[in-house]
Design a protein around this motif. Structure first.
Motif, PDB file in Angstrom:
ATOM      1  N   MET A 181       0.954  -1.147   0.443  1.00 54.08           N
ATOM      2  CA  MET A 181       0.078   0.168  -0.205  1.00 54.08           C
ATOM      3  C   MET A 181       0.776   1.276  -0.149  1.00 54.08           C
ATOM      4  O   MET A 181       0.552   1.635  -0.318  1.00 54.08           O
ATOM      5  N   ILE A 258      -6.057  -0.811  -4.569  1.00 52.59           N
ATOM      6  CA  ILE A 258      -5.783  -0.127  -3.063  1.00 52.59           C
ATOM      7  C   ILE A 258      -6.898  -1.769  -3.302  1.00 52.59           C
ATOM      8  O   ILE A 258      -7.001  -1.753  -2.289  1.00 52.59           O
ATOM      9  N   GLU A 259      -8.081  -1.942  -3.740  1.00 54.49           N
ATOM     10  CA  GLU A 259      -8.790  -2.339  -3.323  1.00 54.49           C
ATOM     11  C   GLU A 259      -8.439  -3.628  -3.458  1.00 54.49           C
ATOM     12  O   GLU A 259      -8.592  -4.301  -2.431  1.00 54.49           O
ATOM     13  N   MET A 262      -6.722  -4.593   0.046  1.00 52.84           N
ATOM     14  CA  MET A 262      -7.126  -4.037   0.807  1.00 52.84           C
ATOM     15  C   MET A 262      -8.119  -5.681   0.455  1.00 52.84           C
ATOM     16  O   MET A 262      -8.279  -6.017   2.077  1.00 52.84           O
ATOM     17  N   ALA A 265      -5.968  -8.247   2.567  1.00 49.78           N
ATOM     18  CA  ALA A 265      -5.736  -7.657   3.792  1.00 49.78           C
ATOM     19  C   ALA A 265      -7.156  -8.379   4.251  1.00 49.78           C
ATOM     20  O   ALA A 265      -7.243  -9.121   5.520  1.00 49.78           O
ATOM     21  N   ILE A 294     -10.666  -2.687   9.026  1.00 51.87           N
ATOM     22  CA  ILE A 294      -9.510  -2.642   7.832  1.00 51.87           C
ATOM     23  C   ILE A 294     -10.713  -1.701   6.302  1.00 51.87           C
ATOM     24  O   ILE A 294      -9.285  -0.907   6.178  1.00 51.87           O
ATOM     25  N   ASN A 295     -11.880  -1.689   6.877  1.00 53.50           N
ATOM     26  CA  ASN A 295     -12.076  -0.594   5.813  1.00 53.50           C
ATOM     27  C   ASN A 295     -12.011   1.252   5.851  1.00 53.50           C
ATOM     28  O   ASN A 295     -11.001   1.586   5.655  1.00 53.50           O
ATOM     29  N   PHE A 298      -7.607   2.195   5.738  1.00 56.69           N
ATOM     30  CA  PHE A 298      -7.691   1.799   4.049  1.00 56.69           C
ATOM     31  C   PHE A 298      -8.369   2.803   3.595  1.00 56.69           C
ATOM     32  O   PHE A 298      -7.581   3.388   2.336  1.00 56.69           O
ATOM     33  N   ARG A 299      -9.148   3.378   3.786  1.00 57.62           N
ATOM     34  CA  ARG A 299     -10.344   4.285   3.421  1.00 57.62           C
ATOM     35  C   ARG A 299      -9.391   5.365   3.935  1.00 57.62           C
ATOM     36  O   ARG A 299      -8.652   6.425   2.876  1.00 57.62           O
ATOM     37  N   ARG A 302      -6.295   5.823   1.287  1.00 56.07           N
ATOM     38  CA  ARG A 302      -6.988   6.066   0.084  1.00 56.07           C
ATOM     39  C   ARG A 302      -6.254   7.278   0.322  1.00 56.07           C
ATOM     40  O   ARG A 302      -6.574   8.015  -1.133  1.00 56.07           O
TER      41      ARG A 302
END
Length: 587
Positions: A181, A258-259, A262, A265, A294-295, A298-299, A302
């Motif tokens: 990432m 990135i998706e 994610m 992960a 996690i969201n 990562f959000r 991003r």
């Protein structure tokens, strides 16, 4: 003129400090925005924690009453977060718009005080880009950039802290793809830096192209150059499009990457977490909360890329704007003299002047105009006539020698006072998109409607103004497009008169009007120049025969000086010019 060198740094502490000076008047809004940012980061993990607690303590235990209570608590938390987010967005947007309002005023104020030489080599479209679109980009630093970056980083720290506290081994498993990432984010950021610089460059180029070609649309149509100019525009527009497409292409690659990271992960979480749940070492609630975490990790990462891009674009725009503000091309206003009366004696003492160094436009010019006298300047195009009056008002500075007004060097007068003392009527009349009265008074509250009307009557323009649909309140279109050249010239003459100058300058003021209007202006001039020192530039020698002195200029040098009759007797340059004009006219 080429674009100034822009570094394109994502973060420039010096630039940020300069921008923060414009934040100081709005410290309260800034502090509230930061506090709301901290609060949003602090309560970010609350919902996953409530979900974990609800699943483990109430759903798995079939406790309906407790479940209803937790659902109400989660609903209240969501409402609270929504309210906080609303006020956070409102405060940051208000801060950004307030800062750019002050910055735009500062830029416009600075631009209006730059000497004319700056505009000789700077495209107007570029300055429009700086004042409008570049400043809007700076607003995004505060509404979508700097404060949001702080909030995203705080949220990451808080959530990671909660995750490590909940289960450090599971957290480490989830973070295994994080180096991928970070690498993807860095590569994307560097690629976007170049793309955004190209976008801003082509926005500036398009603005410059449009400003020049719309202003010169009559020339394009006169010479039927529409197709050629459209081809040029298509080329510039295509470059602008390509720059945007390249930026969007980077986005289209980055977000799927990135998706995927994610998803990796999430897969690691399910793989390791399910084993722990089956071994009865981890509760299902923890797995569900970690899926939410996690969201939430990562959000922000991003979005941090978007934030950094916003910050980077803002830094590029700030660098461009401050390069304008740092332009030190104002006319020095070190003079302080503002005498109550001006007699109007003008002396040029061995004056040399060049727009470009050593390319002399005026060479060793010396003459004297006594108070109340009229001086006429005659010569071919490029002889230096307009340059003479430009340096008198200090629109440009002399290179050698001195110009004195009433025995005092003009640099010793306060600049605005000096320019108020001299009224100029130019050949190329500029009228603003405003009423006739406003174009005459230039919105000076000290000038009354009665003074405007009286000046118009003296000039002989009152009747034609009253025939306009709204008289003095008639809205003049841009550059006076709805008026004839003669009418526009008369309005500019009223404008000069109503400010009651001590020195009157007429630069080809009758060259673009018809014979009837020229006669009207000439009669007004004869009356209005009484008691005023006047300088007239004219190609038509019929308008200057009554001048006290006539100077003949040729390639920046004085060739002849004297009255009309004296110059005719010399039988030199002036005599040949006079014979040419009057014989060709059949006189």
């Amino acid at each position: 003129m080429s674009e100034p060198q822009i570094t394109g740094k994502t973060y420039d502490a010096q630039l940020l400090r300069r921008m923060m000076r414009y934040v100081r008047p709005y410290q309260g809004i800034f502090i509230i925005s930061v506090l709301l940012t901290i609060l949003m980061a602090g309560i970010a993990p609350a919902l996953p924690m409530l979900v974990e607690y609800t699943l483990d303590r109430f759903i798995l235990q079939h406790d309906a009453n407790g479940l209803r209570l937790m659902l109400m608590l989660m609903l209240g938390l969501l409402v609270f977060q929504t309210v906080i987010r609303y006020y956070h967005t409102l405060m940051t947007s208000t801060l950004g718009q307030s800062v750019i309002r002050d910055l735009r005023i500062a830029v416009f104020n600075h631009i209006t005080r730059l000497r004319l030489k700056y505009f000789d080599h700077t495209p107007i479209g570029r300055l429009i880009t700086r004042t409008i679109s570049d400043l809007e980009t700076i607003a995004n630093i505060f509404s979508e950039g700097l404060i949001q970056i702080i909030g995203d980083i705080l949220q990451l720290v808080v959530i990671l802290g909660v995750m490590f506290y909940t289960d450090w081994r599971l957290t480490l498993v989830v973070l295994i793809p994080m180096p991928l990432m970070i690498a993807a984010t860095y590569i994307f950021k560097e690629a976007m830096k170049s793309a955004f610089q190209d976008v801003r460059k082509w926005v500036s180029n398009l603005n410059t192209f449009l400003q020049e070609h719309i202003s010169g649309i009559s020339i394009i149509q006169y010479f039927a150059r529409e197709d050629q100019e459209i081809r040029k525009f298509k080329t510039a527009n295509a470059e602008h499009r390509n720059a945007h497409i390249r930026a969007n292409w980077y986005f289209s690659i980055f977000f799927p990457v990135i998706e995927i990271i994610m998803a990796i992960a999430l897969g690691l979480l399910v793989w390791y977490g399910s084993k722990q749940v089956l071994a009865d070492e981890l509760s299902p609630g923890v797995i569900v909360s970690f899926i939410m975490y996690i969201n939430m990790i990562f959000r922000p990462i991003r979005e941090l890329v978007d934030r950094f891009n916003t910050l980077q674009m803002g830094m590029v725009s700030a660098e461009r704007i401050f390069s304008v503000l740092d332009t030190n091309e104002q006319t020095p206003n070190t003079g302080t003299k503002q005498p109550t009366t001006i007699r109007g004696e003008i002396v040029f003492d061995n004056v040399w002047f060049a727009y470009d160094e050593e390319k002399w436009v005026l060479k060793d010019i010396s003459f004297k105009v006594n108070p109340g006298e009229t001086l006429a300047l005659v010569g071919a195009t490029g002889a230096g006539k307009s340059s003479t009056i430009n340096i008198l008002s200090r629109f440009y500075e002399v290179n050698k020698g001195a110009i004195r007004l009433d025995g005092t060097d003009i640099r010793e007068y306060e600049l605005n006072y000096l320019r108020r003392t001299i009224a100029t009527v130019l050949q190329d009349v500029f009228l603003f998109s405003d009423s006739v009265a406003s174009n005459i008074s230039l919105n000076d509250p000290a000038i009354t409607r009665e003074q405007i009307v009286e000046a118009a009557k003296q000039v002989g323009a009152h009747d034609f103004i009253m025939r306009l649909p709204d008289g003095y309140d008639y809205k003049v279109q841009e550059r006076g497009a709805t008026l004839s050249s003669g009418q526009a010239q008369l309005i500019s003459f009223i404008r000069a008169l109503v400010h009651d100058p001590k020195i009157l300058v007429l630069d080809e003021a009758t060259s673009s009007v018809d014979t009837e209007t020229e006669g009207l202006i000439q009669r007004a001039i004869d009356t209005l120049m009484k008691g005023r020192t006047s300088i007239i530039i004219a190609h038509r020698l019929s308008t200057i025969q009554k001048a006290d002195k006539i100077i003949v200029l040729d390639k920046g040098e004085m060739k002849e000086i004297g009255s009309h009759q004296e110059l005719l007797r010399i039988d030199g340059y002036y005599k040949r010019l006079y014979d040419l004009q009057f014989h060709s006219a059949g006189i």
